[in-house]
Structures are given as C-alpha cells and as structure tokens.
Design a protein around this motif. Sequence first.
Motif, mmCIF file in Angstrom:
data_model
loop_
_atom_site.group_PDB
_atom_site.id
_atom_site.type_symbol
_atom_site.label_atom_id
_atom_site.label_comp_id
_atom_site.label_asym_id
_atom_site.label_seq_id
_atom_site.Cartn_x
_atom_site.Cartn_y
_atom_site.Cartn_z
ATOM 1 N N ILE A 83 8.653 8.063 6.313
ATOM 2 C CA ILE A 83 9.517 7.016 5.754
ATOM 3 C C ILE A 83 9.413 5.809 6.675
ATOM 4 O O ILE A 83 9.626 5.924 7.894
ATOM 5 C CB ILE A 83 10.984 7.468 5.642
ATOM 6 N N VAL A 84 9.092 4.682 6.076
ATOM 7 C CA VAL A 84 8.685 3.493 6.819
ATOM 8 C C VAL A 84 9.864 2.560 7.118
ATOM 9 O O VAL A 84 10.710 2.319 6.255
ATOM 10 C CB VAL A 84 7.622 2.709 6.003
ATOM 11 N N LYS A 85 9.912 2.031 8.330
ATOM 12 C CA LYS A 85 10.888 1.014 8.695
ATOM 13 C C LYS A 85 10.247 -0.362 8.571
ATOM 14 O O LYS A 85 9.049 -0.498 8.342
ATOM 15 C CB LYS A 85 11.378 1.273 10.122
ATOM 16 N N THR A 86 11.081 -1.393 8.752
ATOM 17 C CA THR A 86 10.534 -2.743 8.596
ATOM 18 C C THR A 86 10.885 -3.570 9.834
ATOM 19 O O THR A 86 11.804 -3.239 10.572
ATOM 20 C CB THR A 86 11.143 -3.460 7.368
ATOM 21 N N PRO A 87 10.172 -4.688 10.030
ATOM 22 C CA PRO A 87 10.463 -5.556 11.188
ATOM 23 C C PRO A 87 11.805 -6.278 11.073
ATOM 24 O O PRO A 87 12.229 -6.934 12.006
ATOM 25 C CB PRO A 87 9.296 -6.548 11.187
ATOM 26 N N GLY B 90 0.813 -1.214 0.000
ATOM 27 C CA GLY B 90 0.000 0.000 0.000
ATOM 28 C C GLY B 90 0.846 1.264 0.000
ATOM 29 O O GLY B 90 0.412 2.330 0.424
ATOM 30 N N ALA B 91 2.066 1.161 -0.488
ATOM 31 C CA ALA B 91 2.944 2.350 -0.533
ATOM 32 C C ALA B 91 2.295 3.458 -1.354
ATOM 33 O O ALA B 91 1.636 3.196 -2.360
ATOM 34 C CB ALA B 91 4.281 1.969 -1.157
ATOM 35 N N SER C 157 4.828 1.520 14.372
ATOM 36 C CA SER C 157 3.500 2.137 14.550
ATOM 37 C C SER C 157 3.582 3.422 15.363
ATOM 38 O O SER C 157 2.896 4.401 15.079
ATOM 39 C CB SER C 157 2.551 1.138 15.210
ATOM 40 N N ASN C 158 4.465 3.414 16.356
ATOM 41 C CA ASN C 158 4.660 4.632 17.140
ATOM 42 C C ASN C 158 5.161 5.772 16.248
ATOM 43 O O ASN C 158 4.701 6.920 16.344
ATOM 44 C CB ASN C 158 5.669 4.328 18.271
ATOM 45 N N GLY C 159 6.071 5.446 15.340
ATOM 46 C CA GLY C 159 6.587 6.465 14.410
ATOM 47 C C GLY C 159 5.513 6.940 13.450
ATOM 48 O O GLY C 159 5.436 8.129 13.110
ATOM 49 N N ALA D 22 4.948 -5.464 5.077
ATOM 50 C CA ALA D 22 4.252 -5.500 6.378
ATOM 51 C C ALA D 22 4.477 -4.200 7.150
ATOM 52 O O ALA D 22 3.556 -3.671 7.791
ATOM 53 C CB ALA D 22 4.754 -6.696 7.193
ATOM 54 N N GLY D 23 5.679 -3.664 7.045
ATOM 55 C CA GLY D 23 5.960 -2.377 7.706
ATOM 56 C C GLY D 23 5.083 -1.269 7.149
ATOM 57 O O GLY D 23 4.576 -0.408 7.882
ATOM 58 N N ILE D 24 4.857 -1.333 5.833
ATOM 59 C CA ILE D 24 4.012 -0.302 5.204
ATOM 60 C C ILE D 24 2.556 -0.491 5.631
ATOM 61 O O ILE D 24 1.856 0.471 5.958
ATOM 62 C CB ILE D 24 4.115 -0.354 3.669
ATOM 63 N N ARG D 25 2.102 -1.748 5.650
ATOM 64 C CA ARG D 25 0.698 -1.978 6.035
ATOM 65 C C ARG D 25 0.433 -1.519 7.463
ATOM 66 O O ARG D 25 -0.574 -0.858 7.743
ATOM 67 C CB ARG D 25 0.340 -3.470 5.890
ATOM 68 N N ALA D 26 1.367 -1.802 8.369
ATOM 69 C CA ALA D 26 1.189 -1.351 9.762
ATOM 70 C C ALA D 26 1.129 0.170 9.803
ATOM 71 O O ALA D 26 0.291 0.773 10.480
ATOM 72 C CB ALA D 26 2.344 -1.868 10.621
#
Length: 483
Positions: free
Chosen positions: A324-328, A87-88, A309-311, A342-346
């Motif tokens: 800018i998204v991080k990842t697990p 979903g970027a 999610s906090n970010g 998954a990082g983007i979806r969260a």
Amino acid sequence: MKLKFKKWTEEEFFEMREEVLKGWPTGAEVDLEEAVKYHKALPESKSFSKKLMDAKKRGITLAQPRAGVALIEQHIELLNFLDKEGGADLLPSTIDSYTRQNKYENCERGIEESKKAGRSLLNGFPGVNHGVKGCREVVEATNLPLQLRHGTPDARLLSEIMIAAGFTSNEGGGISYNVPYAKNVSIERTIRDWQYVDRLVGWYEEHGVSINREPFGPLTGTLVPPSMSNAVGILEGLLAAEQGVKSITLGYGQCGNLIQDIAAIRSLEEQANEYFEKEGYKGIELTTVFHQWMGGFPEDEAKAFGVISNGASAAALAGATKVIVKTPHEAIGVPTKEANAAGIRATKMVLNLLRGQQLSTSPELEEDIRIIKAETKCILDKVYELGNGDWAVGIVKAFEQGVLDVPFAPSIYNAGKMMPARDNVGKVRYLSVGNVPFTQELIDYNKAQLEERGKYEGRPVNFQMTVDDIFAVGKGTLIGRPE
Ligand SMILES: CCC[C@H]1O[C@@H](n2cnc3c(N)ncnc32)[C@H](O)[C@@H]1O
C-alpha cells in the motif's frame, strides 16, 4: 444475537439484512441475485482475488494507492489518473470520514457543497450516498480491480452497496476497524457487524463470485509490535473464514527494521496457514499486504520519497503480494492526484528493480521469525482459552483483560497497558508487556534487546524511548536517539 464463532445461517443473515438496507434510501438498490449476475459479467481483469493470486504465483508485489474524493466524475478521473499516470496495479476507493461514522446526512451536504465549490469537500468517497448506481459508474469507467478502503466500525450497508456495485475487495474487520478508529464502540458489537460483512462475502462465494477480504493490518500504525498485529490479523482471518470467505489478504504495517519487517510478513503468512489448517478451513487463498510506513512523515517531499521507496523495497524483499503506497503529501493531508501518482511511480520503480529478488534467510531472520511466532502463539493460545474454544468470545475477553492490547488506540475497550519501544537496531519490542501473556523467556528477551539500547545511549530503558521513537521518522531517523 448471542456472539459466537459460528457461520451464520442464511436465515440469521437475511433477517438482519432487512434492517441494514433501511439505513439509507440507496440500500433499496441492492439486489443480491442481480448483483451476482453483474459480477459474473465483469471481465476477469476486474477480479481482486484473481489478480492477487496471479501475483502470488508469479512472485511479484503489486502496488495499490489510497484515493477518494466526493464526486463520482472526479473520483473516476482520479482513479484513472492513478492507473495511467501512476501505474497502479489495483485501485481503491477510500471512503470519507462521515460515511465511516454512518453520518450519511453529512455526506449529502458534503456532496452538494463539493458541487458548488467545484472541489472535494469530503476526505473520501461517500459510497453509501452514491448508491449502487453511482458506484457502478466508477466500476464501469475504470479498468482495474476495485477495493473499498475505510475505517468503519459498522460497514454493513456500505459493504452491501459497494460489493453489489462491482467492487471485488473490502478492507476492514471487527477489531481492526474498531480499536484504532472508534472511542466507545464495543468489541462484541463490531465483531458481530463484521461477521455480517464476512457472511455477505460468504454468500457471494457460495454463488460463484469471489470477493477478497483484507483485515486492516497496521492498526494504530504507531510502534505496534509485529506479534500483536499478526495476532489480530490471524484472528480476523479466522473470523472471515468461518463465515465462508475464501480470498483473504492479511496485512502488516512497516515498523522500519528490514529484517524484523520481513520476519513479520513471513511469520504472518506461515502462522495464518497453520491456524486455517488447524480449524479445518479448505481452499483459503491467502495473500499478504505490506503497508508503507504508517507513522509520521517528513514534510520535505524528497525525504518522503525516501520513506516511500524504503517501504517499497521492504515489501518486495519480504515477498508481500501487495504494497500500500504512501504519497509525498502524507505530512500535510489528502494528496493531489499528481502527488499520489508520483508515490506509485516511485514504488513501482523500486518493485521493478527488485523483481525476482527476495531476501534469503539468515540466522537473524530465523531468530526474528521464531520470536514473532512464539509471541503470537502465546497471545492466540490465551484468546482461545479465554473463549473456551470460541475465538469470538475469546477476543472480547482478551481485550477486557489486556491480552490483546494495541498501543495508542483510542478505544475505551483497549487496555493500553502494554507499551512498545525500539531496540538498538530499530526493532519494535515490548517495553512493558502489561497483561500480554508472554513466557518469562520472551519477556526477558524483549528486555535484553532494549537494555542494549539503554547501554548504547547511556540512558535508562523507559517510556522516553517510546516518545522519542514516535517522532523520529518525521524528524528524519528511525530510532529516537537522545538529542
Ligand atoms: C489507514 C489510512 C491512513 C492513510 O490513508 C490516507 N488517506 C486517507 N484519506 C485519503 C484520501 N482521500 N486519498 C488518499 N489518501 C488518503 C492517509 O494519507 C494515510 O496515509
């Protein structure tokens, strides 16, 4: 060419350009007139500047991942996966480390070995080696605006090739892609090389093609006080505007205290506009980008999603145009496409839940904005004075004297005298200012906040706090409390 804060003439730009395009055979593929036509034929949906301004007008925060692999086909598959499965809203091409050091021979070998191995043996996309033709395959096989993201002190050839290929945004700057990324490249050299990149963008703007520029806000991403990163961001925004850049996204790396982070984004946008107006730049389209936590991550993926999610919520509540998204997989390395998505979806889940909400003001928020702006002004006033009104010259002298000083930077041109630490609510303060030219009121203010923590923890205010803070998030807390 003598460093000066002045828009390069076309002659100055095209004279240097001949050398730049010889840096690798693919440089010969760049034809600016043809590139302008190509950009004008791209659908509006591929324009970074347009999508950012639409988001700003609608008051929404866009999500953008980092991503890059060696081979074109796999890179296209990755980007489309992040679009469709993640979903970027905007797409990157994170460039590999060899390209960032202009080691294109190594890239060539990395591409060949990746083909043999059937997987990426480079830690990013080698845009120079793929050339205009190869990068156009990426542009034509994806459906969202594309940005090159890297960490390249000399990005002149990389920018020529990837912008000509249809990328509509470029991250970086003469300070932000030197001081945190290089050990012994002079500030003067990288300011000049990034004036070239900005002048290239100015040339596209003058020919009707809007290209977005995004100085790299987080710097070392390690306890950088908001006023120091804001000062650098505003300086790189001014350097870009002087060369004719119109679409500018200024960035900030999350520090962790929500109110201070929101104050940082609000101050950044407000103060940047003040300086753009003061310098007489018209038609600047200013947006902001919030980088989710840039420090050490927990290995546990559930905890990592908590950090992500906090970010995302801080970015939304701050009203940043982009996050800018991080990842697990942050704690282990280059993420799989599934982890990245998954990082983007969260992130998108949080952005959707908070859509329409922004944190309203409060005495605490106003106080943090006042302090950040006052500190930033002290720094920028000194830069201007050191340069006798020339920002570029002033920046070089400011680093020589430690007026601009980025904590934990590898560059030998960075003084490393200023030291940060968190106060008792996790706000990043100046433990020692070094040669950063603050008023006594500001020095005392920072000291008082840190003494609150010292009293609470029953320990002296010193560098041990800094060390404890550096490891805290990876261990699961924001503030590095004594064991
Ligand atoms: C400022 C850049 C640091 C961040 O940049 C991420 N990063 C680097 N290279 C890649 C890549 N090839 N794909 C996805 N993320 C990447 C790191 O994880 C870190 O968060």
